[in-house]
Scaffold this motif. Structure first.
Motif: not given
Lengths: 341, 341, 341
Positions: A15-25, A35-39, A70-71
């Motif tokens: 899977v991968s999720f956009r970093l901004a989506d994580i921080v948004h949540a 836009d970093f993609q976290v896998s 990456g993060v």
């Protein structure tokens, strides 16, 4: 042809999720590419460049320097320890953030995977008189007996038994093999042997309790066995009849709590510790692993009691001496008296 | 009307095998009648005239003299201890020969009995995305969750749960009630209580592992929990998340290994022993029953730590003194100083 | 919105029985209203006016004075302690009377509720070659393997496994998750690793045995594992291969008994105690909780061995000293010799 388990394929979820989506949540201040993609979530030392990880304590600062992650999630106080080019999420409690991130991650995966899964597995047996909330999940070969109640958003994994009249509240997780509501161990003595005392109580489990695989909570003899909200029990834990466990107490694996013991709130009990019957343990008491609680504990604190491990030859010598310890104390006293003269 | 269990009928399997067929399959030198029909494997003291038994050590030489067994497996060194008319299988390692004989015996029985049994029991639940080798046996009410893998010739007895993405390699035996891949016990602390850390790893179990009834191996938090090849775990054993157990290590019943502990190869752990979290135990370490490993062990050897049992009255006196032991040491030191003056 | 388990609804069974019917069934002298309707069995301190309770010992005399119970069961010797207007059942052994009352109570409830329940649950798997007495009850997802025997009036609760050729006698209760007849833990050592010794024996369990949730009794290697009549085992107990447990012995939860141990009659073993392999324990031996039996015990009595719990700081000091105990004894001896001079 033989292969090691560490060489077996890891069934990794791709899977991968956009970093901004994580921080948004989940919040936190993002430093670097949204836009970093976290896998994957990983540890500092094991992380790959597409992974997210966390620094929970300054003692891992060295690993922070060399991590390939990456993060990194870290606190404002530790921000200066990171490499200048490191993408960061800055937040007050990185470990709690990591916990919430695992939950968010899992829920994203579940949303992708579980849509077609039935909430009540077709192989489960639920007695017609049991009340199961429509939002509860009941796994394969679970048994919910007569007049038992399963609350909203609770989840019985595979092969869980909930006995008659037992009440499971909301958001409770019962792992595979758990048995709630077996008979407490109650017998009266008679010249002909043991006479069973039927266990007429039940078990009540409050919100947000989690109970590990193959653990058992027995039904009460007359009153109910009670587990308050937020309690977490690990695997192979035994809770006897009429025990009461206070809110947010956590017990590690293989712990046994004997009948009618009353454990306070916010306690922790280490693995394989034992609490004898009819005792009271105050709030905020911490019992070390493998310790045996033989008297009530009224004062918060940290309590321990197990024989320290040693090379077997040393242990043997000390164990032999230990069986004479009382006698040795008398010899010391005799020496003191002799010297005083 | 009451009867003892020792008087209950034994559901003995009625079979017999020709002695020459055994020696043909397993080797060894046959001394005596190759047409002898062996009907049971037994111990020296319990054997009947149609039984085969073994002498594993000279300490049982007396039983060898009086045994009624039809055939005895023994080593060349012990051959002279047998009665002259005794039928023998002479082999270098009689105990190993006995082990292999039990396997051959069982396989002969299974060949007779199991031909019509399905390899996957019709009551088992296997998720459509799981990969189960066609040669694997899956017993009644087993659960193999999403994307789990069961390797060739592995055998899940009744009521085994294998969680999602867990990998079971070849020739693994999981006894009834085993739970592989329940969530590890991971929570972050928050003022409101414990926050669950979703366990995103899995479990990998290598070849020839055997795990006893109702034992649990939890999935890892981020990385996998790993059990290397040839490991043998007895019943009611708890293996926490991210533990790594090295090849050919054996653990007796009721052992608990806490999170992230790393146990070496060729270790043995006695029943009900506990290994605390994040420790390393070297290869070839032997832990006695009921001992608590609280520090990493870097040196092969035999380690022990439990309180020696005694008559309760003695124990009480010694236990009371033990709680003053540190004070007693100071008194001894004071005596030594007083005497030196 | 959060609620405590102690505030969750109790799924109480609504029933009431006429007092005269109880005395008619169970005996005792009734003092007071035979038409009294009893709605619950309760403890002295928790009882409501429609409840029946019991006084088992004079130490609860104070609670007897203040109880709200409608009816109290007590002995002739304690009758004078009751309030003059209290309805009583007078009987020689009030605790035994209470045990029998719970049984009568449960059987009355079952008569009302279970008539339509099938004796063998439709989800159970019983091998065609197994013999199950028509009066036995087999719960959901139970497994009775090839040629196993389940005797009259025995009851397998949910998810019990009984392995092939195992014999369960009459009136045996096996609670949920019990595994009877998994392989004993037997391996021979070989340079390549452990070689499995197939376990060719079975398990025989005599009349009136009760075994708690998730407990395990392994099959014997060559001979059978045997549990004699009236034995009571609590939850999560491990009985290894070829163990023999004598009549009416009781073991609390989490006990482990290693292979070939022979435990006598009328023994009690406290929770989490361990009995090592190949030992004999005499009749009428009582082992305290968490104690480790390392040698055979030939004399009836009470035996104990665990480290006394203490505040952690004290424990640490004493544990450190304990590892020098043998050396300390030598110092005491040296002091004694110096003083003698």
């Amino acid at each position: 042809m033989a292969h090691l388990a560490c060489q077996l394929p890891q069934n990794k979820v791709r899977v991968s999720f956009r970093l901004a989506d994580i921080v948004h949540a989940l919040g936190g201040s993002l430093v670097g590419g949204e836009d970093f993609q976290v896998s994957r979530i990983s540890s500092l030392s094991q992380a790959s460049p597409s992974d997210i990880t966390f620094l929970s304590s300054a003692q891992y600062a060295k690993e922070l320097q060399s991590t390939k992650a990456g993060v990194v999630i870290l606190s404002p106080a530790h921000r200066a320890l990171a490499r200048p080019d490191q993408t960061l999420i800055v937040t007050d409690q990185p470990y709690l953030y990591y916990a919430r991130l695992t939950q968010w991650w899992q829920s994203q995966l579940n949303a992708q995977l579980n849509e077609s899964e039935p909430r009540v597995h077709p192989t489960a047996f639920i007695h017609p008189s049991a009340k199961v909330d429509p939002s509860a999940r009941i796994g394969p070969f679970c048994v919910v007996e007569r007049e038992a109640t399963i609350g909203a958003h609770s989840w019985l994994k595979s092969r869980v038994s909930v006995g008659e009249r037992c009440v499971i509240s909301e958001r409770v997780i019962l792992h595979s093999g758990v048995v709630i509501g077996a008979d407490g161990f109650g017998f009266a003595k008679d010249p002909q042997g043991w006479v069973k005392i039927e266990q007429l109580g039940a078990v009540r489990i409050a919100q947000d309790v989690e109970i590990g695989a193959n653990s058992c909570v027995d039904r009460g003899a007359l009153e109910d066995t009670v587990i308050e909200q937020g309690v977490k029990l690990d695997n192979l834990v035994q809770i006897a009849h009429n025990v009461h466990i206070g809110e947010h107490t956590a017990m590690a694996a293989c712990v046994g709590v004997a009948g009618s013991a009353k454990i306070g709130k916010h306690c922790t009990v280490g693995g394989a510790a034992v609490v004898l019957g009819h005792l009271s343990v105050a709030d905020h008491v911490h019992i070390s692993a493998a310790s045996v609680v033989t008297k009530s504990i009224s004062k918060p604190g940290h309590y321990t009691g197990f024989f320290p491990i040693d090379e077997n030859a040393n242990w043997e010598k000390n164990a032999v001496t230990l069986k004479q310890l009382h006698r040795m104390r008398e010899r010391v006293r005799a020496l003191e008296q002799a010297l005083q003269k």
